[in-house]
Design a protein around this motif. Sequence first.
Motif, mmCIF file in Angstrom:
data_model
loop_
_atom_site.group_PDB
_atom_site.id
_atom_site.type_symbol
_atom_site.label_atom_id
_atom_site.label_comp_id
_atom_site.label_asym_id
_atom_site.label_seq_id
_atom_site.Cartn_x
_atom_site.Cartn_y
_atom_site.Cartn_z
ATOM 1 N N UNK A 166 0.855 -1.171 0.000
ATOM 2 C CA UNK A 166 0.000 0.000 0.000
ATOM 3 C C UNK A 166 0.892 1.222 0.000
ATOM 4 N N UNK A 167 0.736 2.080 -1.001
ATOM 5 C CA UNK A 167 1.659 3.185 -1.163
ATOM 6 C C UNK A 167 1.715 4.113 0.011
ATOM 7 N N UNK A 168 0.652 4.174 0.827
ATOM 8 C CA UNK A 168 0.651 5.108 1.945
ATOM 9 C C UNK A 168 0.780 4.394 3.282
ATOM 10 N N UNK A 169 1.264 3.150 3.300
ATOM 11 C CA UNK A 169 1.416 2.403 4.533
ATOM 12 C C UNK A 169 2.816 1.863 4.692
ATOM 13 N N UNK A 170 2.957 0.857 5.600
ATOM 14 C CA UNK A 170 4.261 0.280 5.867
ATOM 15 C C UNK A 170 4.828 -0.383 4.611
ATOM 16 N N UNK A 171 3.971 -1.050 3.839
ATOM 17 C CA UNK A 171 4.451 -1.703 2.629
ATOM 18 C C UNK A 171 5.063 -0.726 1.643
ATOM 19 N N UNK A 172 4.406 0.414 1.460
ATOM 20 C CA UNK A 172 4.936 1.426 0.555
ATOM 21 C C UNK A 172 6.252 1.990 1.056
ATOM 22 N N UNK A 173 6.335 2.245 2.370
ATOM 23 C CA UNK A 173 7.578 2.761 2.944
ATOM 24 C C UNK A 173 8.716 1.757 2.781
ATOM 25 N N UNK A 174 8.422 0.475 3.022
ATOM 26 C CA UNK A 174 9.444 -0.555 2.863
ATOM 27 C C UNK A 174 9.909 -0.646 1.416
ATOM 28 N N UNK A 175 8.970 -0.470 0.478
ATOM 29 C CA UNK A 175 9.338 -0.498 -0.934
ATOM 30 C C UNK A 175 10.266 0.664 -1.280
ATOM 31 N N UNK A 176 9.982 1.853 -0.735
ATOM 32 C CA UNK A 176 10.832 3.018 -0.995
ATOM 33 C C UNK A 176 12.235 2.788 -0.447
ATOM 34 N N UNK A 177 12.333 2.249 0.773
ATOM 35 C CA UNK A 177 13.638 1.988 1.381
ATOM 36 C C UNK A 177 14.399 0.930 0.573
ATOM 37 N N UNK A 178 13.697 -0.118 0.144
ATOM 38 C CA UNK A 178 14.350 -1.134 -0.678
ATOM 39 C C UNK A 178 14.826 -0.580 -2.003
ATOM 40 N N UNK A 179 14.015 0.286 -2.602
ATOM 41 C CA UNK A 179 14.425 0.916 -3.852
ATOM 42 C C UNK A 179 15.652 1.786 -3.668
ATOM 43 N N UNK A 180 15.720 2.506 -2.533
ATOM 44 C CA UNK A 180 16.880 3.356 -2.257
ATOM 45 C C UNK A 180 18.151 2.516 -2.116
#
Length: 310
Positions: free
Chosen positions: A5-19
């Motif tokens: 979910x782009x506005x939840x923990x899943x989205x945040x984890x995806x952003x960190x993984x992408x970084x």
Amino acid sequence: MTRMNGDGIGGAAAVVGGAASVQVGAAIGATIFPLVGPAGVVALRQAVAAVALLAVARPRRRDLTWSVLRPAMLLGGVLVVMNLALYAAVERIGLGPAVTIEFLGPLALAILGSRRRIDLVAAVLAAAGVVLLTGTVPGIDPFGIAFALAAAAAWAAYILLSQRAGRSLPGVQATAVATTVAAILTAPLLVVVLLGLEPGAIALVLGVGAIAGLLSSAIPYSIDLMVLRRMPRQRFAVLQSVHPTAAALAGLVVLGEALAAWQLVGLALVTAANVLAVGFRSRTRARARARAGAGARRPEAPPRAAAAAS
């Protein structure tokens, strides 16, 4: 399994993984600077990313009208500027400092667009970390700083255009179009670089370029595009503060760039900013859902007229 979910923990984890993917790929790409230079690495990255994403997305030509294509094409131009400027900065001042200065772009978006105090607090913490990471490095090349600032402006534009392009085209088609445009723009550089290589170095350069292209372009660009369809732009910009941390660690492990004590303090502040932004938003949303659920379960009171009649 965590839902992205782009506005939840899943989205945040995806952003960190992408970084993390971006910075590891950038560090790997920097290892062939002596052979092809920053421009050559950028050209390789864009070519590999375009081939990989076109194979996955397979956009249909009849759906690609000018109005739909325009944001993705602009995004492709921004990708070229952002990557050329960043790699030029990395060559002069190192991966960690370059990415830290580049972070000023998304940080500016977070500060200018925020309407919540907690986002501003997180942005201020991240800014303090950026100052410590950058200001404690002696003898920084001014041209390297200038290139990093140009990359920062391009990074802010990348966030804005990724959001627009993601709304215009489904899936990762916008990313595929953008990287194809970037690959076309940098194709002359790629030809010059490959023609100038010794035959024995071609296999090494192509192999490293393929890894850098997948880790630094194809994978993280697709993640960002998908997340930005749901995540507010300001929160996404604050979460980008993980990039300096990832860059410093990748520079240490892959390139042997040592970290000073104050830089470690800066990394801690940047990490704290991310925890604050993600944790507060998650708790707020959880409480809101709990209140909404309690309200839905509460039985409705009888109308006053009916209660009086009884």
